[in-house]
Design an enzyme around this catalytic site. Structure first.
Site, PDB file in Angstrom:
ATOM      1  N   HIS A  94      54.247  36.199  77.318  1.00 42.95           N
ATOM      2  CA  HIS A  94      54.132  35.780  75.733  1.00 42.95           C
ATOM      3  C   HIS A  94      53.215  34.156  75.618  1.00 42.95           C
ATOM      4  O   HIS A  94      52.637  33.912  74.892  1.00 42.95           O
ATOM      5  CB  HIS A  94      55.255  35.725  75.145  1.00 42.95           C
ATOM      6  CG  HIS A  94      55.422  35.140  73.793  1.00 42.95           C
ATOM      7  ND1 HIS A  94      54.933  36.558  72.673  1.00 42.95           N
ATOM      8  CD2 HIS A  94      55.522  34.420  72.911  1.00 42.95           C
ATOM      9  CE1 HIS A  94      54.968  35.921  71.675  1.00 42.95           C
ATOM     10  NE2 HIS A  94      55.366  34.736  71.574  1.00 42.95           N
ATOM     11  N   HIS A 145      56.179  38.925  66.325  1.00 41.27           N
ATOM     12  CA  HIS A 145      57.415  39.005  66.747  1.00 41.27           C
ATOM     13  C   HIS A 145      58.047  40.278  66.710  1.00 41.27           C
ATOM     14  O   HIS A 145      59.075  40.783  66.166  1.00 41.27           O
ATOM     15  CB  HIS A 145      58.312  38.165  65.625  1.00 41.27           C
ATOM     16  CG  HIS A 145      59.009  37.109  66.206  1.00 41.27           C
ATOM     17  ND1 HIS A 145      60.445  36.816  65.812  1.00 41.27           N
ATOM     18  CD2 HIS A 145      58.776  36.140  67.236  1.00 41.27           C
ATOM     19  CE1 HIS A 145      60.787  35.847  66.504  1.00 41.27           C
ATOM     20  NE2 HIS A 145      59.807  35.254  67.055  1.00 41.27           N
TER      21      HIS A 145
END
EC number: 6.3.5.3
Length: 743
Positions: free
Chosen positions: A55, A104
């Site tokens: 990420h 998210h």
């Protein structure tokens, strides 16, 4: 500076370090030891693990994302490009606009409300760190089947989180999408976009320059929430029985963030910072290493000075915590008193935690013991880079060879049934149940929001300069042809900007895919990036930044390749924008663009359980000519309304247009089944006064855009050939779906 004896003992201990549990591969751990010339301390290991996560480091995507630089469009409009917290473009009149989209996804599956809420909070802070005032948000969302029990668990929480956080910040939510598909069942996509505005001179960057300058942490105190949150959670595949790692999802407080925004903007207005970084993914590990790496020297930080909500947190936990509403600034000593004064005025917690050095190391102490001593760039920017194996998936040739075999409507009864079915299907049904939970008009500068083709906000109340933003992705087309799918999403987002009369200016993206360790997924990703880079180059649109979200996969089931493309456009006077629909009878309706039998990947095919055939091929030259027509149609005051055709084809477009102001239409179509259902890209329905017919025809001919008169406005029904659907019946079908599903 050498590590002290306590840290050396830790670093040289023979105890096994939990690198695998922190998401590091054995060769990555070995590389850390090679960089440092020793074993890492536990705090160093914590920092490398979160910063080298998929990420944060983009380790599987970097080799492909380079295309956005290699094929970059040279334009004076681009003020800040890829590499900063968000891109910045010049929109004229001395204004700069910054915008970005991020994901998210994984936290929102675990804890829907807080996952979505903190996704909004994080992207807003990215925009704030550029020196801009956030002015609007958007939320492209994807969920599992609408009638699945887990969708009923996840979707209401996500919507409440997006609305709750954004509404409390006083930011209008001006657009987005809600799309359903089986592959998103265990991996909902929660993408959040934010737009901010500033003057050119207000731009701020993430750098720690100037030896002796102070490192200042301000905002919320640091807690145990989100330790290894998106950095670890978003960097592994969920197993079919659930995620193996369930770190605490970040907990947001929008009221703290609202005060933080106002406090930061006052600090920026007085030019009190040299550099600024928010604490999002990887928390302090990210902020300190990226600021130091972006600057000209090193940095010393006293970790025990960090204000804590939980006094029991270990140094490693403090470094990994992703607690929300925190910022890290670099401040010259001569400005620190004023900086502290402004924070006190806003009742914002603020602490000097360190200083910039003239060295080349990031050094962090804990109660006097040196626990981190690393070259900052190795943490922030020089992580592992993988050129992962990729291979065209076996399914591609098979599904492309399939013939889409769905019945198309031909007579009046079939036309009516098809229009009502498409109007009610969850992917096309009215989303008011969702959007009514968002404040779309707070601040008073929203010109248009859902369900319009794009969101639009005024940025200057005297000149009425404005920007429009749209996000789009057609995962069905990306599944059939990832290269074309990305180009088609880009074209649709640009077209959605142009239908309102705005000129597309720049691109951001959120690339959502399955596991990068699957060669088929990596091929989908590589083709999508290639398509987007080629498309942006051809259309002359710079990519200003974006986000990659991998590991959206449950067991062996990956999500459909979903590259969400955001396009920002500029409009010189928002008062002249072209509305999405008409509000009176007696107007002529024209279809701009040519219709082909593009049923593959369509909503009609999806409803009938088919996902095969060949995706359309994007014709970006024609799209650019169509954009010229749409912008000129506004400036030359030819159009009364314009609405693009996308999912659901002409049927969905006409449904939305007639229901908007409760004014019907009578339409006559040749080859009605294809004309109504096809999703051929590059088409728009426009409404004009009959007196403008010749001007419209001349404009379309000038730009070589096909034009067909299809009908006129008026009445209390949508009439298509010999089918007549009352607006009352159509509205009932269109609006009842979401309340029935979600209450």
């Amino acid at each position: 500076m050498a590590l002290d004896t306590v840290a050396i003992a830790t670093a040289n201990s023979e105890t096994t370090q939990p690198f695998a549990e922190l998401g590091l591969k054995p060769d990555e751990y070995a590389r850390i030891k090679e960089i440092l010339g020793r074993r890492p301390t536990s705090s160093e290991l914590a920092m490398y693990s979160v910063m080298w996560s998929e990420h944060c480091s983009y380790k599987s995507s970097k080799v492909h994302l380079k295309q956005f630089g290699d094929k970059a469009v040279k334009t004076d409009a681009l003020l800040v490009g890829i590499g900063e917290n968000a891109g910045v473009v010049d929109v004229g009149q001395g204004y700069a606009v910054t915008f970005k989209i991020e994901s998210h996804n994984h936290p929102s599956f675990i804890e829907p409300y807080q996952g979505a809420a903190t996704g909004v909070g994080g992207i807003v802070r990215d925009i704030l760190t550029m020196g801009a005032r956030p002015i609007a948000v958007m939320d492209p969302l994807r969920f599992g089947p609408a009638d699945h029990p887990d969708t009923r668990r996840v979707l209401p929480g996500v919507i409440a989180g997006v609305g709750g956080y954004g509404n409390c910040l006083g930011l209008p939510n001006i657009g987005g999408e809600v799309v359903f598909d089986q592959t998103y069942l265990g991996n909902p996509l929660v993408n959040a976009l934010c737009v901010g505005v500033m003057k050119h001179s207000d731009i701020k960057l993430a750098k720690a320059a100037g030896a002796g300058n102070l490192v200042v942490l301000y905002g919320a105190k640091t807690g145990g929430d989100g330790i290894g949150g998106v950095s670890v959670l978003a960097s592994e595949t969920f197993e079919s029985t659930g995620p193996a790692k369930r770190p605490a999802v970040q907990v947001g407080d929008p009221f703290v963030e609202k005060v933080l925004i106002e406090c930061s903007l006052e600090i920026f207005a007085e030019d009190l910072v040299v550099g600024i970084q928010d604490l999002g993914g990887a928390g302090l590990s990210c902020a300190t290493s990226e600021l130091a790496s972006g600057g000209s020297g090193g940095m010393k930080v006293e970790l025990d000075r960090v204000p804590l909500r939980d006094a029991t947190l270990s140094p490693e936990e403090i470094l990994m915590s992703e607690s929300q509403e925190r910022m890290c600034a670099i401040v010259e000593p001569k400005h620190i008193d004023r900086f502290l004064e402004i924070c006190k005025k806003w009742d914002v917690t603020v602490t000097v935690i360190g200083e910039v050095t003239d060295g080349d190391r990031l050094e962090i102490t804990w109660h006097g013991d040196l626990i981190v001593d690393v070259p900052p760039r190795t943490v922030a920017h020089d992580g592992p880079v993988y050129n992962r194996p990729l291979a065209k998936p076996d399914y591609i040739d098979r599904v492309n060879a399939e013939v889409v075999d769905v019945a198309l409507p031909s007579n009046g009864d079939e036309i009516k049934a098809a229009v009502l079915k498409l109007a009610a299907t969850p992917n096309l049904a009215d989303k008011s149940w969702v959007t009514s939970q968002y404040d779309r008009y707070v601040q008073g500068n929203t010109i248009q929001a859902q369900p319009d083709d794009s969101g639009m906000v005024r940025i200057d109340e005297k000149t009425h300069l404005g920007v429009a933003v749209a996000t789009d992705a057609n995962a069905n087309w990306s599944y059939l042809n990832p290269y074309e799918g990305a180009k088609l999403a880009l074209a649709e987002a640009a077209r959605n900007i142009a239908t309102a009369g705005a000129k597309p200016l720049a691109v951001t993206n959120c690339l959502n895919f399955g596991s990068p360790e699957d060669p088929g997924v990596m091929w989908q990703f590589a083709e999508s990036v290639r398509g987007l880079a080629d498309g942006c180059l051809e259309m002359g649109l710079p990519v200003t930044g974006g986000n990659v979200s991998f590991y959206n996969q449950t067991g062996a089931v990956a999500i459909l390749p979903t590259p969400v493309i955001g396009v920002l456009g500029v409009i010189d006077d928002v008062r002249t924008r072209t509305p999405m629909s008409f509000d009176k009878a007696g107007l002529d309706l024209y279809l701009l663009g040519e219709t082909k039998a593009d049923i593959a990947g369509s909503e009609w095919a999806y409803i009938h359980g088919q996902r095969g055939g060949s995706a359309p091929i994007a014709d970006l030259q024609r799209e650019m000519r169509l954009i010229e027509v749409l912008v000129a149609g506004r400036t030359e005051k030819i159009f009364i309304a314009a609405h693009d055709l996308s999912q659901g084809g002409l049927s969905a477009t006409l449904t939305e247009m007639v229901l908007r102001h409760n004014v019907g239409a009578k339409v006559t179509l040749e080859n009605v089944g294809v004309a109504l259902i096809s999703e051929t890209p590059g088409r728009v329905v426009v409404a004009v006064d009959p007196s403008q017919a010749s001007a419209l025809t001349a404009l379309a001919n000038k730009h070589s855009i096909a034009i067909t008169k299809i009908g006129s406005t008026g009445g209390d029904a949508l009439e298509i050939n010999d089918a007549k659907i009352s607006l009352t019946e159509l509205r009932k079908a269109h609006t009842e779906t979401f309340p029935k599903l979600f209450g």
